[in-house]
Write an enzyme that holds these catalytic residues in place. Structure first.
Site, PDB file in Angstrom:
ATOM      1  N   THR A  66       1.168  -1.277  -0.319  1.00 19.37           N
ATOM      2  CA  THR A  66      -0.138   0.100  -0.083  1.00 19.37           C
ATOM      3  C   THR A  66       0.931   1.461  -0.023  1.00 19.37           C
ATOM      4  OG1 THR A  66      -1.765  -1.051   0.992  1.00 19.37           O
ATOM      5  CG2 THR A  66      -1.810   1.121   1.474  1.00 19.37           C
ATOM      6  N   GLY A  69      -4.032   2.263  -2.836  1.00 17.25           N
ATOM      7  CA  GLY A  69      -4.349   0.803  -1.934  1.00 17.25           C
ATOM      8  C   GLY A  69      -4.878   0.294  -2.395  1.00 17.25           C
ATOM      9  N   GLY A  80     -26.705  -1.688  24.890  1.00 14.62           N
ATOM     10  CA  GLY A  80     -27.235  -0.396  25.529  1.00 14.62           C
ATOM     11  C   GLY A  80     -25.743   0.718  25.872  1.00 14.62           C
ATOM     12  N   GLU A  84      -7.428  -5.017   3.951  1.00 15.00           N
ATOM     13  CA  GLU A  84      -7.568  -5.953   2.891  1.00 15.00           C
ATOM     14  C   GLU A  84      -7.883  -5.867   2.057  1.00 15.00           C
ATOM     15  OE1 GLU A  84      -6.402  -7.740   7.055  1.00 15.00           O
ATOM     16  OE2 GLU A  84      -6.092  -6.060   6.685  1.00 15.00           O
TER      17      GLU A  84
END
Lengths: 248, 385
Positions: free
Chosen positions: B131, B136, B343, B367
């Site tokens: 990358t 990317g 919650g 990935e």
């Protein structure tokens, strides 16, 4: 010496058991099954005795439906040598299981039989004792330690208020308690090896055992729900509440 | 058509479940270093021993290299079960043995001695440097170049978001030997020692998932030509072969995450009462639980289908894309719903949910971003129908 270990396939300990809507038993459809934890301890103990040179073969026996093969296979993957599966879909009461085990044991002639003290499904805690009586062998139940020396075994038993040591002459029947050992994991290579270990299947008839139930189940129901408790702030309040409830 | 796992994998799954429930989950907030991608040494020792006892140590390493050589269906079972806890690094280190970049198995002679064997012995670590700031999801557009100069390549450029670069001894570096050709024959693969002059670690990025990948700066790095793996321009193809496995791993891991979230959400919904009734009796909550379950079961079929196709040597590229896309998205929704049902307590670090949520959010990007997965799936659909 040969050791026979009896194992039972039960509803997994982590599954919440539910009573069938018609009250005839517990819900078994699509429920995760596993080896009874006390039986795992029994298998582990037999393997440890074998590894220490105290036995040369560990034979696993289970009675029940087809699925019990997987439970036997799990014990073989832990390291046992071969299995015997008494194949039946019938409901088995402890006496029937004890008779089936006796028939297998008569053929196998082991020096020691190890069972879990009870199965976590019906919690009967009867099979080991019945088996010893049928065989006319010594029994040592609730073992937390087993030491083999020559033709006798010293078993430490967990009893109310302490430990008791008993010496039994072999062959004998021993049932395991929780603190006897911590069962190993079956490793992947051993799981693969277990695929090739033999499991002999046989019908109860072939053993000449009548497994017809002696008991009639009238109804199975959930235990009554406990109502919620009350939190108290002080000891005085507690005493007052107990007075009000008429307990003191 | 048989949809059940073979008996041996069912037994293995039971053993793994017991191991994770008993040995990891009770301590799952204590096992990792603050970096989040490494185990603390005492936990590494303990859990690696467990993995060895379970026989899953070196499970990914082929038998001819001394590993267990477990097939992909089997590995998927292991990945799934180990993903039920946040106590193991989600990226980076595993307890099933050193992480071996697949490409290393192709090495021969001196390179094999220098790179593959030390990795297998656990003496050297490697990272994967592909990358870049502007490349990317579209690695063909990478700007790092490798130019042949005598018997060396001279490499210049910047790599970004490289996990584990700081503790690696060498990197599997992808660089353009022909920028015009891009991913169609213009990218080559090199093994580069991290201590080669000109290799510098740049910025470190702290991510929300816990791990902190690095920037690597390559300034006139001279790499022996023999350190190029495969042919010039063949770097991309080399990697392709193994991508399917990685995507199945994503899918399998997501199954474990979603399963744990479903267990937690259901158990909490039964206990927690609001306005006089357990949450589990409210249809709004029931539908959330049903959705998690439906999607989990669907993902399970996709994952094991892709795994068994790859085991059979079939071309399962599209299956693997679907697997990564659907399962990673599914597990994010599961973690999110699990958090919603809990919650306020679901937001706390007392429970593992927030960690699962952060991890799963990241996998929708890393990935292979979800959109890129859909892009290639769409290409397949347009070609096929």
């Amino acid at each position: 010496m040969k050791i026979v270990v009896a194992v039972k396939r039960v509803i997994d300990a982590n599954v919440k058991v539910r009573v069938k809507a018609d009250g005839t038993g517990v819900e078994m459809a699509n429920v995760k099954m596993a080896m009874n934890p006390f039986c795992e301890i029994a298998v582990e103990e037999a393997l440890r005795i074998k590894e220490a040179g105290g036995a040369d073969e560990v034979v696993i026996v289970s009675a029940g439906p087809q699925g019990a093969t997987e439970t036997i296979r799990t014990a073989l993957a832990m390291g046992a040598d071969r299995g015997v599966h008494v194949l039946t879909d019938a409901v088995l009461e402890p006496l029937a299981v004890a008779k089936l085990l006796k028939a297998v044991i008569d053929k196998e002639q082991p020096g020691l039989v190890i069972l879990g003290k009870q199965a976590i499904d019906d919690d009967c805690n009867q099979t080991g004792q019945m088996l010893a009586a049928l065989l006319g062998w010594a029994q040592a139940t609730f073992a937390s330690k087993i030491e083999i020396a020559g033709d006798s075994a010293t078993v430490t038993r967990e009893i109310d208020g302490g430990l008791e040591k008993v010496a039994v002459k072999l062959p004998a029947v021993v049932t395991t308690d929780l603190r006897l050992n911590e069962p190993r994991y079956a490793s992947l290579p051993n799981i693969m090896k277990a695929k090739k270990k033999p499991i002999e299947a046989m019908a109860p008839d072939a053993l000449g055992v009548d497994i017809a139930p002696r008991l009639t189940v009238l109804k199975v129901e959930e235990p009554p729900k406990r109502s919620a408790g009350v939190k108290v702030e002080t000891a005085a309040e507690l005493v007052a509440k107990l007075h009000d409830a008429g307990v003191i | 058509m048989d949809f059940t796992l073979p008996e041996e994998l069912r037994i293995l799954r039971e053993q793994l479940r017991r191991f994770v429930d008993a040995e990891i989950i009770p301590h799952e907030r204590e096992t990792l270093e603050d970096s989040g991608d490494e185990l603390k040494p005492e936990w590494r020792a303990r859990l690696v021993k467990g993995a060895k006892d379970l026989g899953i140590w070196m499970m990914e390493v082929p038998e001819e290299h001394g590993g267990a050589g477990l097939n992909l269906v089997g590995r998927a079972v292991v990945w799934q079960e180990l993903a039920r806890t946040i106590g193991l690094p989600s990226r980076g280190e595993t307890i099933t043995g050193p992480s071996v970049r697949h490409i290393l198995y192709n090495l021969e002679g001196e390179l094999r001695e220098k790179y593959l064997l030390p990795v297998l012995r656990g003496e050297k670590k490697a990272c994967f440097a592909q990358t870049e700031p502007d490349a990317g999801s579209d690695p063909g557009g990478m700007r790092t170049t490798a130019v042949l100069d005598g018997d060396h390549y001279v490499i210049n450029g910047t790599k970004r978001f490289i996990s584990g670069a700081g503790r690696s001894h060498f990197m599997q570096l992808m660089a353009a030997t022909d920028r015009a050709k891009g991913s169609r024959g213009g990218i080559s693969c090199f093994l580069v020692d991290m201590d080669t002059p000109g290799v510098k670690l740049g910025a470190r990025y702290q991510t929300m998932m816990g791990d902190a990948p690095w920037e690597i700066i390559l300034d006139n790095v001279r790499v022996p030509a023999k350190n190029m793996i495969g042919e010039e321009g063949g770097g991309f193809k080399l990697g392709q072969k193994w991508l399917g496995t990685g995507r199945v791993k994503h899918g399998a891991r997501a199954l474990g995450v979603a399963e744990r979230c479903l267990e937690m959400a259901t158990s909490y919904a039964k206990q927690r009462a609001t306005f006089g009734k357990p949450l589990a009796e409210r249809q709004g909550i029931q539908w959330m639980l049903a959705d998690i379950y439906i999607e989990l079961e669907a993902a399970r079929l996709l994952v094991f289908q892709a795994a068994s196709k790859l085991d059979a040597g079939e071309d399962a590229r599209t299956d693997a894309y679907i697997c990564k896309y659907f399962a990673d998205e599914m597990a994010f929704r599961a973690a999110d719903a699990c958090m919603q049902i809990h919650g306020g307590i679901g937001l706390t670090t007392d429970l593992p949910i927030e960690k699962f949520w952060r991890q799963q959010r990241s996998y929708r990007i890393t990935e292979g971003a979800s959109e890129v997965m859909k892009h290639v799936i769409a290409r397949h659909v347009l070609k096929t129908y």
